[in-house]
Design a protein around this motif. Structure first.
Motif, short mmCIF file in Angstrom:
data_model
loop_
_atom_site.label_atom_id
_atom_site.label_comp_id
_atom_site.label_asym_id
_atom_site.label_seq_id
_atom_site.Cartn_x
_atom_site.Cartn_y
_atom_site.Cartn_z
N GLY A 67 0.82 -1.20 0.00
CA GLY A 67 0.00 0.00 0.00
C GLY A 67 0.85 1.25 0.00
N SER A 68 0.20 2.36 0.21
CA SER A 68 0.86 3.66 0.09
C SER A 68 1.94 3.90 1.13
CB SER A 68 -0.19 4.78 0.17
OG SER A 68 -0.86 4.73 1.43
N ASP A 69 1.83 3.29 2.30
CA ASP A 69 2.82 3.50 3.36
C ASP A 69 3.45 2.17 3.80
OD1 ASP A 69 0.55 2.47 4.55
OD2 ASP A 69 0.28 4.12 5.97
N GLU A 70 3.63 1.27 2.83
CA GLU A 70 4.12 -0.08 3.14
C GLU A 70 5.50 -0.10 3.79
OE1 GLU A 70 5.75 -1.24 -1.31
OE2 GLU A 70 3.66 -1.65 -0.83
N ASP A 71 6.42 0.73 3.30
CA ASP A 71 7.77 0.73 3.86
C ASP A 71 7.76 1.19 5.31
OD1 ASP A 71 9.03 -0.19 1.52
OD2 ASP A 71 9.16 1.85 0.71
#
Length: 88
Positions: A67-71
């Motif tokens: 998703g957009s904030d996976e890291d």
């Protein structure tokens, strides 16, 4: 997809209190966050799912996020795992 493998070093494995702390961290992110153990993957945002894995001392687990904030999600889970003294 972001992922990180860790080894659980806590004598009691991933029991209720630290599992709750990890679920709370995962819940702060929009990404789909999972934990894998012995080929089974469960939603990191579900305490029942995490507890159902019965993760013992010495287990190798993998956090994954998509998703957009996976890291950021995976990094936060790794950090919390270390803070809780669960693994490395």
């Amino acid at each position: 997809m972001a992922e990180q493998t860790m080894t659980i070093t806590a004598a009691d494995g991933v029991h209720a209190r630290p599992a709750t702390a990890l679920v709370q961290v995962a819940g702060q992110y929009e990404s789909d966050v999972n934990i894998e153990y012995k080929g089974k993957s469960v939603n990191m945002k579900s305490i029942m799912g995490v507890m159902s894995l019965g993760i013992p001392n010495g287990a190798e687990i993998k956090f994954t996020a998509e998703g957009s904030d996976e890291d950021q999600a995976v990094e936060a889970l790794v950090q919390k795992t270390k803070e809780e003294g669960l693994g490395e």
